[in-house]
Design a protein around this motif. Sequence first.
Motif, PDB file in Angstrom:
ATOM      1  N   TYR A 367       0.840  -1.195   0.000  1.00 22.38           N
ATOM      2  CA  TYR A 367       0.000   0.000   0.000  1.00 22.38           C
ATOM      3  C   TYR A 367       0.874   1.243   0.000  1.00 22.38           C
ATOM      4  O   TYR A 367       2.091   1.168   0.199  1.00 22.38           O
ATOM      5  CB  TYR A 367      -0.950  -0.011   1.198  1.00 22.38           C
ATOM      6  CG  TYR A 367      -0.440   0.645   2.471  1.00 22.38           C
ATOM      7  CD1 TYR A 367      -1.197   1.610   3.113  1.00 22.38           C
ATOM      8  CD2 TYR A 367       0.788   0.306   3.041  1.00 22.38           C
ATOM      9  CE1 TYR A 367      -0.758   2.209   4.290  1.00 22.38           C
ATOM     10  CE2 TYR A 367       1.229   0.895   4.215  1.00 22.38           C
ATOM     11  CZ  TYR A 367       0.456   1.857   4.829  1.00 22.38           C
ATOM     12  OH  TYR A 367       0.892   2.447   5.973  1.00 22.38           O
ATOM     13  N   ARG A 371      -1.426   7.807   1.254  1.00 18.76           N
ATOM     14  CA  ARG A 371      -2.699   7.896   0.536  1.00 18.76           C
ATOM     15  C   ARG A 371      -3.906   7.550   1.402  1.00 18.76           C
ATOM     16  O   ARG A 371      -5.013   7.473   0.909  1.00 18.76           O
ATOM     17  CB  ARG A 371      -2.674   6.979  -0.701  1.00 18.76           C
ATOM     18  CG  ARG A 371      -1.680   7.376  -1.774  1.00 18.76           C
ATOM     19  CD  ARG A 371      -2.053   8.724  -2.392  1.00 18.76           C
ATOM     20  NE  ARG A 371      -1.253   9.029  -3.562  1.00 18.76           N
ATOM     21  CZ  ARG A 371      -0.151   9.757  -3.539  1.00 18.76           C
ATOM     22  NH1 ARG A 371       0.294  10.248  -2.391  1.00 18.76           N
ATOM     23  NH2 ARG A 371       0.524  10.006  -4.645  1.00 18.76           N
ATOM     24  N   SER A 383      -4.799   2.746  -1.036  1.00 23.75           N
ATOM     25  CA  SER A 383      -4.279   2.835  -2.394  1.00 23.75           C
ATOM     26  C   SER A 383      -3.024   1.997  -2.547  1.00 23.75           C
ATOM     27  O   SER A 383      -2.177   1.948  -1.651  1.00 23.75           O
ATOM     28  CB  SER A 383      -3.958   4.291  -2.759  1.00 23.75           C
ATOM     29  OG  SER A 383      -5.050   4.920  -3.369  1.00 23.75           O
ATOM     30  N   VAL A 388      -7.119   1.395  -6.081  1.00 23.33           N
ATOM     31  CA  VAL A 388      -7.742   1.379  -4.758  1.00 23.33           C
ATOM     32  C   VAL A 388      -8.189  -0.040  -4.474  1.00 23.33           C
ATOM     33  O   VAL A 388      -8.873  -0.673  -5.276  1.00 23.33           O
ATOM     34  CB  VAL A 388      -8.946   2.342  -4.706  1.00 23.33           C
ATOM     35  CG1 VAL A 388      -9.623   2.283  -3.341  1.00 23.33           C
ATOM     36  CG2 VAL A 388      -8.503   3.769  -5.001  1.00 23.33           C
ATOM     37  N   PRO A 404      -6.969   2.829 -11.403  1.00 25.60           N
ATOM     38  CA  PRO A 404      -7.187   4.237 -11.778  1.00 25.60           C
ATOM     39  C   PRO A 404      -7.655   4.342 -13.216  1.00 25.60           C
ATOM     40  O   PRO A 404      -7.298   3.510 -14.061  1.00 25.60           O
ATOM     41  CB  PRO A 404      -5.808   4.869 -11.580  1.00 25.60           C
ATOM     42  CG  PRO A 404      -4.846   3.733 -11.682  1.00 25.60           C
ATOM     43  CD  PRO A 404      -5.556   2.536 -11.148  1.00 25.60           C
ATOM     44  N   LEU A 411      -1.807   8.036  -8.073  1.00 21.72           N
ATOM     45  CA  LEU A 411      -2.707   7.202  -7.283  1.00 21.72           C
ATOM     46  C   LEU A 411      -3.671   8.054  -6.470  1.00 21.72           C
ATOM     47  O   LEU A 411      -3.333   9.142  -6.017  1.00 21.72           O
ATOM     48  CB  LEU A 411      -1.893   6.316  -6.328  1.00 21.72           C
ATOM     49  CG  LEU A 411      -0.874   5.380  -6.982  1.00 21.72           C
ATOM     50  CD1 LEU A 411      -0.145   4.589  -5.903  1.00 21.72           C
ATOM     51  CD2 LEU A 411      -1.537   4.457  -7.974  1.00 21.72           C
ATOM     52  N   ARG A 413      -6.068   9.300  -3.377  1.00 18.49           N
ATOM     53  CA  ARG A 413      -5.944   9.442  -1.936  1.00 18.49           C
ATOM     54  C   ARG A 413      -7.294   9.114  -1.319  1.00 18.49           C
ATOM     55  O   ARG A 413      -8.308   9.725  -1.653  1.00 18.49           O
ATOM     56  CB  ARG A 413      -5.514  10.866  -1.586  1.00 18.49           C
ATOM     57  CG  ARG A 413      -5.394  11.142  -0.105  1.00 18.49           C
ATOM     58  CD  ARG A 413      -4.615  12.446   0.120  1.00 18.49           C
ATOM     59  NE  ARG A 413      -5.140  13.533  -0.665  1.00 18.49           N
ATOM     60  CZ  ARG A 413      -6.109  14.367  -0.258  1.00 18.49           C
ATOM     61  NH1 ARG A 413      -6.649  14.188   0.947  1.00 18.49           N
ATOM     62  NH2 ARG A 413      -6.518  15.350  -1.007  1.00 18.49           N
ATOM     63  N   ALA A 428     -12.461   8.322  -3.219  1.00 15.79           N
ATOM     64  CA  ALA A 428     -11.099   8.263  -3.746  1.00 15.79           C
ATOM     65  C   ALA A 428     -10.800   9.591  -4.433  1.00 15.79           C
ATOM     66  O   ALA A 428     -11.289   9.858  -5.537  1.00 15.79           O
ATOM     67  CB  ALA A 428     -10.941   7.099  -4.707  1.00 15.79           C
ATOM     68  N   THR A 430      -8.747  11.798  -6.535  1.00  7.81           N
ATOM     69  CA  THR A 430      -7.724  11.593  -7.537  1.00  7.81           C
ATOM     70  C   THR A 430      -7.027  12.906  -7.872  1.00  7.81           C
ATOM     71  O   THR A 430      -7.419  13.978  -7.410  1.00  7.81           O
ATOM     72  CB  THR A 430      -8.334  11.008  -8.826  1.00  7.81           C
ATOM     73  OG1 THR A 430      -9.031  12.043  -9.534  1.00  7.81           O
ATOM     74  CG2 THR A 430      -9.301   9.878  -8.502  1.00  7.81           C
TER      75      THR A 430
END
Length: 551
Positions: A367, A371, A383, A388, A404, A411, A413, A428, A430
């Motif tokens: 991971y 993030r 992430s 994700v 993604p 990536l 967050r 998420a 981006t």
Amino acid sequence: MTDQASPSDQPLARARRRSGAAWHRASRARRLALVTAAVVVIAALVTTVGLVEAPRYSSADALDGVDGDDLRHEPVAASWTLTPADVGVPDDRAECLLWQAEPGVGTGGLDGDVLVSASGDGTDDGAATSAASDTGCSFDGGFGGTAQTSSRLARVDPVDGTVRWWVDLGTELDAGSGFVQVWPADEATGTALVSSLGFGDDGFASAYGRLDLATGELTDVTTSPNGRARLTDATASWVLVSSDPEFSYQDSAVYYDSEPGTGEFSLYRADDLDTPVWTGETTGRQDEALTPDGLLVLDDGVITAVDGRTGDTTPWGPDLPTATTLTVDGDLVVVGLDPAIPTSTGDTDGTVVALSLDGTERWRHGYRQDRGVQPTDDCLVFSTTPGVVCVDRRTGAELWTTPPRDRRHGLARVTTDPAGGRGSLVFAQTFEPGGAAAASGDLTSDQADERTVRLLDATTGDEVARAAVPGESEIALVGRTTGYATTSPSGGRTSVVTAFDLADGHRLWQLDSDGDQLGFWGGALVANRPDGSVHRLVDPVRLVDPVREVG
């Protein structure tokens, strides 16, 4: 000239004539019945289509008990107003008074109320500080260029603005005014711990004490005039106090009187703040986490357990040479490992290791530590380079992975525990362009003013919707149907709130404060004005109080 019917028109015309004749031959009662039946059928079709096309929202209760206002239209100040005088701040110290909610206790132990702190740096002669003398306020939370002269903590009903009680922290804690923090409450005693870090009459100072949530009374107060002893973590059972090397504050700079890493930290029982259970030296590299049984200390890849009953220390868990972070999440201890072989671009994933409270390793997974991690029911979401991912918190098995949409933008967050969340959505955030930039496809993420937030189904990882929010936004609150992102532009002088629909992500409104400080008190949106007052903002179309409304 008359129109001539083609052969293909003749059957249709005959059918129309027959249906018209049948209608006229029918009795009045029969015609009424036919009309009624047709209306029922049409209504059923409309209802069915409406059910299919209607937006779908979670019916679950908020996990943290915060029921956010559903502000579907741009809000206005049409509810209550608080003034500095309501918490005992005189007029000559009211300008640029900063109010902010203290989320440590939450609304559950306060019957829906919230704890808010208020600090300001107005001078005794009524003149504002240099930070407040222009058109806006710095709203820097108590760390401006001058000592804070006002520091209050109050219990407020966010529905009607009633102040239950307020306390002058600068006087009661004798630690000046500045950064205030309230720690989780002990429901059995109805108390919480409050700490303050700021500037007193003799310079930098810190203090902490026990707060009665019903009355605001402070007891068991400990003050450190030189700012050495500071409360750094607390639960309903344990308290961790750090004592850093002595330092002084001059000309907006901190000067250490001895080398960093030569201080100590102590573990206390929450019901006894006088005598520490255990005291250890700091190295400047360690990370600590309170557990139901005491304390875990991570230092140089080795974890040590401190027994809160006896103060005994024992090695805990496996050796984790590259471990850098330590977090306790319910029945799991989550340890973050740095990448074993970092690349020049820093794209290599680190590793998250999940252990039981007895130190037994359950699982590990790649991971990205920077993030975020969001727990949802039995799942941990974070992430990784593939995207994700949701892993079973008991076994570490991947339940779903969402790659993604465009790897050029890095990536996502993951939002960690958004207030009012119901566990049905993962946010998420981006670095993909949002709004017009996303539509044109011409701008890179660095050039776009807005970013895209992907709303993912927490059970499947499927994308439910996409919302465009300003860059550097944070998901601040989740209502029943509405999500809110807040942005604090450079300098902290203004703030922006962006509201979007949770079903399809479309923007409902965006409010630029133009000098006010916007924020949420529990589930209510408030505006902190430069004159030191606070106003609750409500939906002008639905003037109701849904902060406590369920359903």
